[in-house]
Design an enzyme around this catalytic site. Sequence first.
Site, PDB file in Angstrom:
ATOM      1  N   ARG A  73      -5.889   1.051   4.225  1.00 34.44           N
ATOM      2  CA  ARG A  73      -4.738   1.571   3.477  1.00 34.44           C
ATOM      3  C   ARG A  73      -4.418   0.696   2.254  1.00 34.44           C
ATOM      4  O   ARG A  73      -3.987   1.199   1.212  1.00 34.44           O
ATOM      5  CB  ARG A  73      -3.518   1.747   4.374  1.00 34.44           C
ATOM      6  CG  ARG A  73      -3.026   0.506   5.092  1.00 34.44           C
ATOM      7  CD  ARG A  73      -2.020   0.899   6.151  1.00 34.44           C
ATOM      8  NE  ARG A  73      -1.332  -0.189   6.826  1.00 34.44           N
ATOM      9  CZ  ARG A  73      -1.765  -0.782   7.945  1.00 34.44           C
ATOM     10  NH1 ARG A  73      -2.918  -0.392   8.495  1.00 34.44           N
ATOM     11  NH2 ARG A  73      -1.076  -1.759   8.525  1.00 34.44           N
TER      12      ARG A  73
ATOM     13  N   GLU B 279      -1.363  -6.776   7.449  1.00 31.31           N
ATOM     14  CA  GLU B 279       0.003  -6.551   7.931  1.00 31.31           C
ATOM     15  C   GLU B 279       0.271  -7.476   9.127  1.00 31.31           C
ATOM     16  O   GLU B 279      -0.681  -7.952   9.774  1.00 31.31           O
ATOM     17  CB  GLU B 279       0.147  -5.080   8.345  1.00 31.31           C
ATOM     18  CG  GLU B 279       1.487  -4.692   8.939  1.00 31.31           C
ATOM     19  CD  GLU B 279       2.665  -4.986   8.030  1.00 31.31           C
ATOM     20  OE1 GLU B 279       3.184  -4.069   7.403  1.00 31.31           O
ATOM     21  OE2 GLU B 279       3.040  -6.177   7.953  1.00 31.31           O
TER      22      GLU B 279
ATOM     23  N   HIS C 267       0.844  -1.203   0.000  1.00 34.34           N
ATOM     24  CA  HIS C 267       0.000   0.000   0.000  1.00 34.34           C
ATOM     25  C   HIS C 267       0.882   1.258   0.000  1.00 34.34           C
ATOM     26  O   HIS C 267       2.059   1.225   0.394  1.00 34.34           O
ATOM     27  CB  HIS C 267      -0.902   0.012   1.235  1.00 34.34           C
ATOM     28  CG  HIS C 267      -0.149   0.017   2.536  1.00 34.34           C
ATOM     29  ND1 HIS C 267       0.447   1.146   3.053  1.00 34.34           N
ATOM     30  CD2 HIS C 267       0.135  -0.976   3.400  1.00 34.34           C
ATOM     31  CE1 HIS C 267       1.059   0.851   4.180  1.00 34.34           C
ATOM     32  NE2 HIS C 267       0.903  -0.440   4.407  1.00 34.34           N
TER      33      HIS C 267
ATOM     34  N   HIS D 241       0.725  -5.543   2.519  1.00 34.93           N
ATOM     35  CA  HIS D 241       1.479  -4.747   3.500  1.00 34.93           C
ATOM     36  C   HIS D 241       2.959  -5.155   3.531  1.00 34.93           C
ATOM     37  O   HIS D 241       3.328  -6.218   3.008  1.00 34.93           O
ATOM     38  CB  HIS D 241       0.852  -4.971   4.881  1.00 34.93           C
ATOM     39  CG  HIS D 241      -0.592  -4.583   4.936  1.00 34.93           C
ATOM     40  ND1 HIS D 241      -1.038  -3.373   5.384  1.00 34.93           N
ATOM     41  CD2 HIS D 241      -1.698  -5.274   4.538  1.00 34.93           C
ATOM     42  CE1 HIS D 241      -2.363  -3.323   5.289  1.00 34.93           C
ATOM     43  NE2 HIS D 241      -2.791  -4.450   4.768  1.00 34.93           N
TER      44      HIS D 241
HETATM   45  O1  LIG Z   1       2.968  -2.024  10.441  1.00 35.95           O
HETATM   46  C1  LIG Z   1       3.797  -1.133  10.261  1.00 35.95           C
HETATM   47  O2  LIG Z   1       4.270  -0.385  11.125  1.00 35.95           O
HETATM   48  C2  LIG Z   1       4.365  -0.957   8.864  1.00 35.95           C
HETATM   49  O3  LIG Z   1       3.407  -1.140   7.921  1.00 35.95           O
HETATM   50  C3  LIG Z   1       5.507  -1.925   8.675  1.00 35.95           C
HETATM   51  O4  LIG Z   1       6.394  -1.587   9.631  1.00 35.95           O
HETATM   52  P1  LIG Z   1       7.909  -2.117   9.609  1.00 35.95           P
HETATM   53  O5  LIG Z   1       8.501  -1.719   8.263  1.00 35.95           O
HETATM   54  O6  LIG Z   1       8.529  -1.391  10.774  1.00 35.95           O
HETATM   55  O7  LIG Z   1       7.827  -3.600   9.787  1.00 35.95           O
END
Ligand SMILES: O=C(O)[C@H](O)COP(=O)(O)O
Length: 250
Positions: A60, A87, A9, A182
Amino acid sequence: MENLVLVRHGQSVWNMENRFTGWTDVDLTEQGKEEARWAGRQLLAEKFEFDIAFTSVLKRAIRTLWIILDEMDLMYLPYEIAWQLNERHYGALQGLNKAEMTLKYGKEQVHLWRRSYDVPPPPLDWDDPRHPRFDPRYKHVDPKLLPACESLKMTLERVLPYWHEKIAPRLQAGQRVLIVAHGNSLRALVKYLDNISDQDIPELNIPTGIPLAYSLDKDLKVISRRYLADEETVRAAAEAVAKQAEAKQQ
Ligand SMILES: O=C(O)[C@H](O)COP(=O)(O)O
């Protein structure tokens, strides 16, 4: 022509604020919407065609898919939304600032939480109002499957069955598939597709809004993969993701 495209996203509000997001349902920023429009235009310019799309139950990702389909004049394309493409659940870290967590817990610990294969973040308490069991979008999901936190391994353990059951059969039937998801649910899928080891997976960062196109053979083995952007753009964007947790100079 490639038959599978993965897109993370566009930038979200908490990506911009550098907060751990996980299953928190934050929307795209204006930059994130523009990234989604750019992705749609790239796919259109390279004459990609799709038969079905898949995304998560988080806005998102859904909105990124809508914007891409609108840019490609494919708003009629069937798509499925699935919590299994959400995610990774960041547990009690959700909402906290990544750089502040590095100051508090140290670079190594935060890197383990963000990028290791099997180290989960601290879990939400069972009665935390943010626990997915209180969220109506998961009311049809067996509560035993709803996480209070997830390592990448745990994320893969719910992405992969969905891939085998819902996505792989479409590809094996010759359909062209778009998945908008994600950073970590895609890291899990890419780990599987590219056969990346547990030791090497911490090096993988997936940038927002840049389509990653795969050509898979009839056995769904990878023939080729490429980002629809130049190498330097991809490198810089992935590096920016990796550096999100760097402690800011006080
Ligand atoms: O969930 C989150 O914070 C981001 O989408 C991914 O975070 P990260 O790159 O810190 O794993």
